[in-house]
Design a protein around this motif. Sequence first.
Motif, PDB file in Angstrom:
ATOM      1  N   GLY A 110       0.685  -1.159  -0.048  1.00 38.07           N
ATOM      2  CA  GLY A 110      -0.076   0.002   0.088  1.00 38.07           C
ATOM      3  C   GLY A 110       0.885   1.057   0.017  1.00 38.07           C
ATOM      4  N   GLY A 111       2.054   1.211   0.248  1.00 37.01           N
ATOM      5  CA  GLY A 111       2.901   2.379   0.191  1.00 37.01           C
ATOM      6  C   GLY A 111       3.509   2.879  -1.194  1.00 37.01           C
ATOM      7  N   SER A 112       4.426   3.785  -1.125  1.00 37.35           N
ATOM      8  CA  SER A 112       4.741   4.373  -2.339  1.00 37.35           C
ATOM      9  C   SER A 112       6.079   4.546  -2.358  1.00 37.35           C
ATOM     10  N   LEU A 113       6.783   4.482  -3.484  1.00 36.30           N
ATOM     11  CA  LEU A 113       8.098   4.822  -4.035  1.00 36.30           C
ATOM     12  C   LEU A 113       8.057   5.654  -5.198  1.00 36.30           C
ATOM     13  N   ARG A 114       9.189   6.536  -5.493  1.00 38.69           N
ATOM     14  CA  ARG A 114       9.526   7.063  -6.630  1.00 38.69           C
ATOM     15  C   ARG A 114      11.026   6.699  -7.121  1.00 38.69           C
ATOM     16  N   LEU A 115      11.111   6.169  -8.303  1.00 40.80           N
ATOM     17  CA  LEU A 115      12.392   5.889  -8.772  1.00 40.80           C
ATOM     18  C   LEU A 115      12.866   6.952  -9.768  1.00 40.80           C
ATOM     19  N   SER A 116      14.110   7.033  -9.868  1.00 35.81           N
ATOM     20  CA  SER A 116      14.625   8.143 -10.789  1.00 35.81           C
ATOM     21  C   SER A 116      15.619   7.416 -11.486  1.00 35.81           C
ATOM     22  N   CYS A 117      15.929   8.277 -12.647  1.00 37.09           N
ATOM     23  CA  CYS A 117      16.885   7.714 -13.627  1.00 37.09           C
ATOM     24  C   CYS A 117      17.360   9.070 -14.465  1.00 37.09           C
ATOM     25  N   THR A 118      18.607   9.216 -14.174  1.00 33.32           N
ATOM     26  CA  THR A 118      19.247  10.452 -14.540  1.00 33.32           C
ATOM     27  C   THR A 118      20.265   9.936 -15.664  1.00 33.32           C
ATOM     28  N   VAL A 119      19.868  10.671 -16.910  1.00 36.32           N
ATOM     29  CA  VAL A 119      20.756  10.485 -18.027  1.00 36.32           C
ATOM     30  C   VAL A 119      21.965  11.340 -18.466  1.00 36.32           C
ATOM     31  N   SER A 120      22.987  10.817 -18.826  1.00 37.30           N
ATOM     32  CA  SER A 120      24.029  11.617 -19.367  1.00 37.30           C
ATOM     33  C   SER A 120      24.468  11.117 -20.653  1.00 37.30           C
ATOM     34  N   GLY A 121      24.907  12.182 -21.485  1.00 36.63           N
ATOM     35  CA  GLY A 121      25.547  11.682 -22.766  1.00 36.63           C
ATOM     36  C   GLY A 121      24.505  11.476 -23.950  1.00 36.63           C
ATOM     37  N   ALA A 122      23.127  11.776 -23.482  1.00 44.11           N
ATOM     38  CA  ALA A 122      22.108  11.716 -24.591  1.00 44.11           C
ATOM     39  C   ALA A 122      20.948  12.760 -24.077  1.00 44.11           C
ATOM     40  N   ILE A 123      20.322  13.003 -25.199  1.00 43.25           N
ATOM     41  CA  ILE A 123      19.108  14.074 -25.209  1.00 43.25           C
ATOM     42  C   ILE A 123      17.808  13.173 -24.913  1.00 43.25           C
ATOM     43  N   LEU A 124      17.306  13.429 -23.583  1.00 42.12           N
ATOM     44  CA  LEU A 124      16.177  12.684 -23.091  1.00 42.12           C
ATOM     45  C   LEU A 124      14.940  13.093 -24.110  1.00 42.12           C
ATOM     46  N   SER A 125      14.815  14.041 -24.542  1.00 49.97           N
ATOM     47  CA  SER A 125      13.624  14.439 -25.215  1.00 49.97           C
ATOM     48  C   SER A 125      13.682  13.969 -26.662  1.00 49.97           C
ATOM     49  N   GLU A 126      14.576  13.286 -27.230  1.00 48.89           N
ATOM     50  CA  GLU A 126      14.568  12.707 -28.365  1.00 48.89           C
ATOM     51  C   GLU A 126      14.396  11.193 -28.439  1.00 48.89           C
ATOM     52  N   LEU A 127      14.270  10.517 -27.124  1.00 46.77           N
ATOM     53  CA  LEU A 127      14.395   9.259 -26.739  1.00 46.77           C
ATOM     54  C   LEU A 127      13.242   8.400 -26.265  1.00 46.77           C
ATOM     55  N   ASN A 128      12.902   7.194 -26.556  1.00 49.48           N
ATOM     56  CA  ASN A 128      11.962   6.637 -25.924  1.00 49.48           C
ATOM     57  C   ASN A 128      12.553   6.348 -24.622  1.00 49.48           C
ATOM     58  N   ALA A 129      12.183   6.466 -23.210  1.00 46.54           N
ATOM     59  CA  ALA A 129      12.465   5.990 -21.927  1.00 46.54           C
ATOM     60  C   ALA A 129      11.540   5.017 -21.386  1.00 46.54           C
ATOM     61  N   GLY A 130      12.277   4.100 -20.367  1.00 46.22           N
ATOM     62  CA  GLY A 130      11.161   3.448 -19.623  1.00 46.22           C
ATOM     63  C   GLY A 130      11.684   2.564 -18.564  1.00 46.22           C
ATOM     64  N   TRP A 131      11.025   1.738 -18.077  1.00 51.63           N
ATOM     65  CA  TRP A 131      11.322   1.142 -17.158  1.00 51.63           C
ATOM     66  C   TRP A 131      10.991  -0.590 -17.222  1.00 51.63           C
ATOM     67  N   TYR A 132      11.726  -1.495 -17.058  1.00 52.28           N
ATOM     68  CA  TYR A 132      11.400  -2.922 -16.780  1.00 52.28           C
ATOM     69  C   TYR A 132      11.709  -3.344 -15.347  1.00 52.28           C
ATOM     70  N   ARG A 133      11.240  -4.737 -15.003  1.00 58.63           N
ATOM     71  CA  ARG A 133      11.708  -5.120 -13.951  1.00 58.63           C
ATOM     72  C   ARG A 133      11.751  -6.522 -13.974  1.00 58.63           C
ATOM     73  N   GLN A 134      12.702  -7.138 -13.060  1.00 65.96           N
ATOM     74  CA  GLN A 134      12.855  -8.621 -13.317  1.00 65.96           C
ATOM     75  C   GLN A 134      12.720  -9.023 -11.573  1.00 65.96           C
ATOM     76  N   ALA A 135      11.771  -9.972 -11.306  1.00 66.05           N
ATOM     77  CA  ALA A 135      11.326 -10.733 -10.030  1.00 66.05           C
ATOM     78  C   ALA A 135      12.173 -11.892 -10.034  1.00 66.05           C
ATOM     79  N   PRO A 136      12.600 -12.542  -8.763  1.00 71.84           N
ATOM     80  CA  PRO A 136      13.306 -13.594  -8.528  1.00 71.84           C
ATOM     81  C   PRO A 136      12.998 -14.747  -9.534  1.00 71.84           C
ATOM     82  N   GLY A 137      13.660 -15.466 -10.136  1.00 77.72           N
ATOM     83  CA  GLY A 137      13.182 -16.628 -10.862  1.00 77.72           C
ATOM     84  C   GLY A 137      12.182 -16.278 -12.107  1.00 77.72           C
TER      85      GLY A 137
END
Length: 112
Positions: free
Chosen positions: A15-42
């Motif tokens: 029921g709680g909340s978290l915020r993940l951040s991803c800071t980019v260097s060496g690329a222009i964020l506005s020109e690219l697709n960005a996102g998140w994946y996840r991997q659970a054990p197994g």
Amino acid sequence: QVQLVESGGGLVQPGGSLRLSCTVSGAILSELNAGWYRQAPGKEREFVAQINSRGNTMYLSAVAGRFTISRDIAKSTFYLQMSDLEPEDTAVYYCHLQEVYWGQGTQVTVSS
């Protein structure tokens, strides 16, 4: 050289909340697709959310309505706001650009 640095993972109760951040260097964020994946054990890595260069978003159905992806172009950072977290959300979360460049991963654990 493109680099993605993640932060914001941790342990949270159901029921709680978290915020993940991803800071980019060496690329222009506005020109690219960005996102998140996840991997659970197994389990295989799975798509979670994406924001494209135009700012349009997509979500895994299991997180739609609970997670929000956003970006701050000026800070070259994109985010994953996670609310109403469930134990099934426990995983290592990886940010990416174009599914080519990847962050180091951050652990999210949802447990009482």
